[in-house]
Design a protein around this motif. Sequence first.
Motif, PDB file in Angstrom:
ATOM      1  N   LEU A  46       0.876  -1.174   0.000  1.00  0.00           N
ATOM      2  CA  LEU A  46       0.000   0.000   0.000  1.00  0.00           C
ATOM      3  C   LEU A  46       0.914   1.226   0.000  1.00  0.00           C
ATOM      4  N   ALA A  47       1.138   1.803  -1.170  1.00  0.00           N
ATOM      5  CA  ALA A  47       2.076   2.917  -1.323  1.00  0.00           C
ATOM      6  C   ALA A  47       1.562   3.844  -2.403  1.00  0.00           C
ATOM      7  N   PRO A 336       4.316   7.467  -9.135  1.00  0.00           N
ATOM      8  CA  PRO A 336       4.679   7.456  -7.715  1.00  0.00           C
ATOM      9  C   PRO A 336       4.230   6.208  -6.972  1.00  0.00           C
ATOM     10  N   VAL A 337       3.129   5.580  -7.403  1.00  0.00           N
ATOM     11  CA  VAL A 337       2.691   4.349  -6.748  1.00  0.00           C
ATOM     12  C   VAL A 337       3.754   3.271  -6.915  1.00  0.00           C
ATOM     13  N   HIS A 338       4.214   3.054  -8.139  1.00  0.00           N
ATOM     14  CA  HIS A 338       5.232   2.048  -8.390  1.00  0.00           C
ATOM     15  C   HIS A 338       6.562   2.433  -7.772  1.00  0.00           C
ATOM     16  N   ALA A 339       6.888   3.745  -7.777  1.00  0.00           N
ATOM     17  CA  ALA A 339       8.163   4.187  -7.225  1.00  0.00           C
ATOM     18  C   ALA A 339       8.233   3.908  -5.727  1.00  0.00           C
ATOM     19  N   LEU A 340       7.189   4.237  -4.970  1.00  0.00           N
ATOM     20  CA  LEU A 340       7.224   4.002  -3.532  1.00  0.00           C
ATOM     21  C   LEU A 340       7.126   2.518  -3.201  1.00  0.00           C
ATOM     22  N   ALA A 341       6.372   1.764  -3.997  1.00  0.00           N
ATOM     23  CA  ALA A 341       6.327   0.315  -3.781  1.00  0.00           C
ATOM     24  C   ALA A 341       7.701  -0.302  -4.012  1.00  0.00           C
TER      25      ALA A 341
END
Length: 684
Positions: A46-47, A336-341
């Motif tokens: 969950l990011a 950003p979702v994939h980057a933080l995950a």
Amino acid sequence: MRPELWDRLSGAPVLLPDSATLLGRYLIPAGRHVVSGVAVEPGAYLAAGAGRWTLRSGGEHWAGDFGSAPTPAPIVMESIAFIAGKVADLQQDDAPLSAWTNVPPLVNGVVDRLRAHPLERHLKAGLGHLRAVCQRPHARLRTEDVLVPVSKARRITWRTVVHLAAHSETWAARRLHGVEPARLLTPVQIADRDLYENRVVATLLDRLWRHVLAGIAEIDQIDSMVGQGKDLIQQAEMRPDWREKRRLYAFIADLLMGDDLPARISRRRRELLALRNALAPLLASELRSGVRGPYTGPPRLRPTNLFDNDVNYRHCRRLWDVETASRQGADGLAEPVHALAAWCRDFARYALVLVLRALEQLGLTPTGTRAPHVGEPGPVYAYRGRTVRFDWNHDDTFTLLLDDEQVLRLVPLAHALTGQSDLAELDGHLTSLIAECRVAVLYPGERSEREALPLDRRLAVHNSTMVPVSPTDLGSMARVARALRAALDEKIMLAYPARVTCQIAGAGALAGRFPWLVWRDGQLLVTCPPADHELARLTPALTDLRIRTDAARQQGDNAGELDRLRIDLLAAADQITSLSLCPFCGRRATTFAPREHDTYWCRCSCSTTWEIRRCTSCRRNYPVVTVPTLADRTGGDGDLLDEEFSQEVLAVPCWQNARSYVCPFCGHCPESAACDRCFLIPRS
């Protein structure tokens, strides 16, 4: 209904929280879910970017945030991503365990990071043009109605008459012929600097300022890391074990392999400070105060007369293009979702490297070359006569097992807990980290962040269950090793005395024949390691307890029970014998002295002592290890323990008396009446 997420901290599904969440704590369950507009697979973190997340499942929608500062500095994230890339290569190549422990958990490319950024070379070349634009920005004339005294009024319009009629406070007096005005609303020409070009330059100035400050912070972190390396050289000389010295020297060599690092750091700092001093006056320039907001348009600027024909604005546009290109290259993944995950996964792999190296640093001997694999039994080690296994779980957590019994779960949590300055937010996160079972949480944290906290928070964010780690902090591996030692040695040492339940008639008499046995409440207690000749006498002594079959008295043969008792006693003797192995050199203790309250004291030929003490506050037993070179050192907060003790400590020495120790269960020591630390721990 709120959906269930997988909670990595508790290792169980939980309802989606309705408060601020910790980055990296929760995994998406099975089913179709969309996080911040991006479809994610089951098991994903969950990011989301910008500190906020949204979750859609079916026709329902939920939203939340990660707090103010969930990620650490860029140098930390980049270095951890580099280390995680090496781990991915090792996984793909099915490399042996030794290759995994050879990965240095440090900032990568220290020498490369000390080179000037290409943006800074362009900034130096265009600094004069940027200064000229900031000090003498172009403006357009704008008409604005201003209330001025009558003596200064040079022009009136219809608005002047309307305003004068509606505002009697601007009248000087009422005459017979009409109103005598004191002030008039007069149109004047005002220079308006809020132009498209000026907003672009103001935004460029802010970005350049942040770039220089980030560079200075990065240099400070590298300088601190190099300084820690020099301190480690002195610490290595004091280590009692030559193997530990060799590991420390190799660790320092990985860091200080660059030539003339102090001179490079000093030169780089001077360059960045010069740029900071040149940009600082521009932050209060006419241009910066004349624009009403930043530029928020597309990165590609549109052509204008100023950008095309004014030499100063033209150079600022070129500097904008260079800054935009460099920032886009450093941003990595656009989503950003994939980057933080990806950051959460990278931090878990970095933590894996730290734990593997910490196990080696503790002196655990691998029994094979098998490397860890997700969801499979991991590498096996021998430690103090026991078997230790390290598993890598499907949810990117790790499990430490002693003789196939779990003693510790390690949870890498990619949330920079100490990165925020809001103490209320930090307290809320710490409260949410309370787990049902024993867990060690590894999170990214810098020493400078902890030093800015009040003492009680420093103790809360750096202990045996909260372990801050960073590739810029050389104490990271030592504090991970200390957490592992606490779990392993506490489990081993508190299994005293070894108890064997026995209901055989006359079994209590065995305690009178063997000095290493005690009979208590229907149990035989093994209280010290038996000698070989005493073990040889055990079988004949058990034979004397045998009862033959007697049909008249309805008594059966107890040979089977005696065999089981013999096996149990030998196993208990082996268990106590393992307690006598030195936790540092591995040799057999020269002295093993049982004491009251089921405690004991051991001493090795290397002068290391280990024992079980009884807490004067909570009346629980706890383990203590004392290394001779550190016997006179008092305790302190976690960072002081890193410097003074490394991983060579179990219970923390009292802050006032080095011979007293803090109970790990209640947090008090025998010096509670005078100890500064104990005043922070409320008595139950």
